[in-house]
Scaffold this motif. Sequence first.
Motif, short mmCIF file in Angstrom:
data_model
loop_
_atom_site.label_atom_id
_atom_site.label_comp_id
_atom_site.label_asym_id
_atom_site.label_seq_id
_atom_site.Cartn_x
_atom_site.Cartn_y
_atom_site.Cartn_z
N MET A 245 0.83 -1.21 0.00
CA MET A 245 0.00 0.00 0.00
C MET A 245 0.86 1.26 0.00
N VAL A 246 1.86 1.28 0.87
CA VAL A 246 2.71 2.45 1.01
C VAL A 246 3.50 2.73 -0.28
N ASN A 247 3.95 1.67 -0.94
CA ASN A 247 4.67 1.87 -2.20
C ASN A 247 3.80 2.59 -3.22
N GLY A 248 2.51 2.27 -3.22
CA GLY A 248 1.59 2.98 -4.11
C GLY A 248 1.51 4.46 -3.78
N TYR A 249 1.42 4.78 -2.48
CA TYR A 249 1.39 6.18 -2.07
C TYR A 249 2.68 6.90 -2.48
N TYR A 250 3.82 6.22 -2.31
CA TYR A 250 5.10 6.83 -2.68
C TYR A 250 5.15 7.14 -4.17
N GLU A 251 4.68 6.20 -4.99
CA GLU A 251 4.70 6.44 -6.44
C GLU A 251 3.82 7.65 -6.80
N LEU A 252 2.64 7.72 -6.20
CA LEU A 252 1.76 8.86 -6.46
C LEU A 252 2.37 10.17 -5.97
N MET A 253 2.97 10.12 -4.80
CA MET A 253 3.54 11.33 -4.20
C MET A 253 4.72 11.85 -5.02
N ASN A 254 5.57 10.95 -5.47
CA ASN A 254 6.81 11.37 -6.11
C ASN A 254 6.69 11.55 -7.62
N THR A 255 5.52 11.26 -8.17
CA THR A 255 5.31 11.54 -9.60
C THR A 255 4.39 12.74 -9.79
N SER A 256 4.14 13.49 -8.71
CA SER A 256 3.36 14.72 -8.83
C SER A 256 4.16 15.75 -9.62
N ASN A 257 3.47 16.74 -10.13
CA ASN A 257 4.20 17.76 -10.89
C ASN A 257 4.95 18.71 -9.95
N ASP A 258 5.70 19.62 -10.53
CA ASP A 258 6.55 20.52 -9.73
C ASP A 258 5.76 21.56 -8.96
N ASN A 259 4.52 21.79 -9.35
CA ASN A 259 3.71 22.81 -8.71
C ASN A 259 2.92 22.21 -7.55
N GLU A 260 3.62 21.59 -6.61
CA GLU A 260 2.94 20.94 -5.49
C GLU A 260 2.45 21.98 -4.49
N GLN A 261 1.24 21.80 -4.03
CA GLN A 261 0.63 22.75 -3.10
C GLN A 261 0.00 22.01 -1.93
N SER A 262 -0.13 22.71 -0.82
CA SER A 262 -0.70 22.12 0.38
C SER A 262 -2.22 21.97 0.24
N LEU A 263 -2.78 21.15 1.09
CA LEU A 263 -4.21 20.92 1.12
C LEU A 263 -4.96 22.17 1.58
N TYR A 264 -6.25 22.21 1.34
CA TYR A 264 -7.09 23.21 1.98
C TYR A 264 -7.23 22.86 3.46
N VAL A 265 -7.77 23.78 4.22
CA VAL A 265 -8.03 23.55 5.64
C VAL A 265 -9.53 23.65 5.88
N GLN A 266 -10.06 22.68 6.59
CA GLN A 266 -11.48 22.70 6.97
C GLN A 266 -11.62 23.46 8.29
N GLY A 267 -12.66 24.22 8.40
CA GLY A 267 -12.93 24.94 9.64
C GLY A 267 -14.36 24.70 10.09
N ASP A 268 -14.55 24.48 11.38
CA ASP A 268 -15.88 24.28 11.94
C ASP A 268 -16.00 25.08 13.22
N LYS A 269 -17.13 25.76 13.38
CA LYS A 269 -17.42 26.48 14.61
C LYS A 269 -18.73 25.92 15.18
N THR A 270 -18.74 25.62 16.47
CA THR A 270 -19.91 24.99 17.08
C THR A 270 -20.60 25.91 18.07
N LEU A 271 -21.78 25.52 18.42
CA LEU A 271 -22.52 26.09 19.54
C LEU A 271 -22.66 25.02 20.62
#
Length: 271
Positions: A245-271
């Motif tokens: 499984m991890v080898n699959g993640y590594y292949e996907l991670m390391n074959t990404s293009n040069d314009n790598e960007q971070s994820l969005y952030v989720q925000g939640d506010k409660t009552l």
Amino acid sequence: MKLSESTTTFLSTYKLFEEDEIQQVQLQHRLDLVKEFGIKRGMSILEIGCGQGDTTVALADAVGEAGKVIGIDIASRNYGAPLTLGQATDLIKKTKLGERITFNFEMDFETFDSNEVFDIAVLSHSSWYFKRPEDLFRYFKRLRRVAKRICFAEWDIDFRHITQRAHFCAASILALYSTFVNNDGNIQNLYHKVQIRELLKKANFHIEKQCTINAMYLQDVKWEKSYANSIRDEFTKSPLTIQSMVNGYYELMNTSNDNEQSLYVQGDKTL
């Protein structure tokens, strides 16, 4: 990247992070978070997992001189790099913000002793430290007794652009590493936003506001990808199915293009 007006105003007001470009970028994200949280002047804030104070300073700015922020973290003052938690927060305490902030390290929230009911409890980029959902739920239940609201923020693993795939893969690798190889990593588990909201509701919180914060410009994708690649050989200690499984993640991670960007952030506010 160009800093926003709120970030440059903060830097000039408090004379903090003036020579640290990396921290300035991180600060901009935290200021955006706090704006979404709707923190008001004079509020009392309890921050769970304050770390080096990245979000703490933004909270302290928002509550003003009449407010206060209590930060707690299970880590010791000697943890962290390039500055330890102690070194980073000592610098913060020397600024005008320091009078509004109390840092408590080597403290588990479950042993935190306070009779005060806080206006808001904040968990910002701290949920991935929780190995099991039941541990996070237990915190939420206790927060129901000591805080009127929760403001929650975490990376959104539901990535929307191919440029964010490397960050998702790196985080997944590090979570698997903590489970199957060495249990001392910062990322212990990944939680989907739906799961977080279900846990909050189960703890008798009502979701008042949901938001998505653009954090693609943050440097975290580079840091987490680099760390993930540095530990690849250690997965030979894990079961063969996990290695596959991890080898699959590594292949996907390391074959990404040069314009790598971070994820969005989720925000939640409660009552």
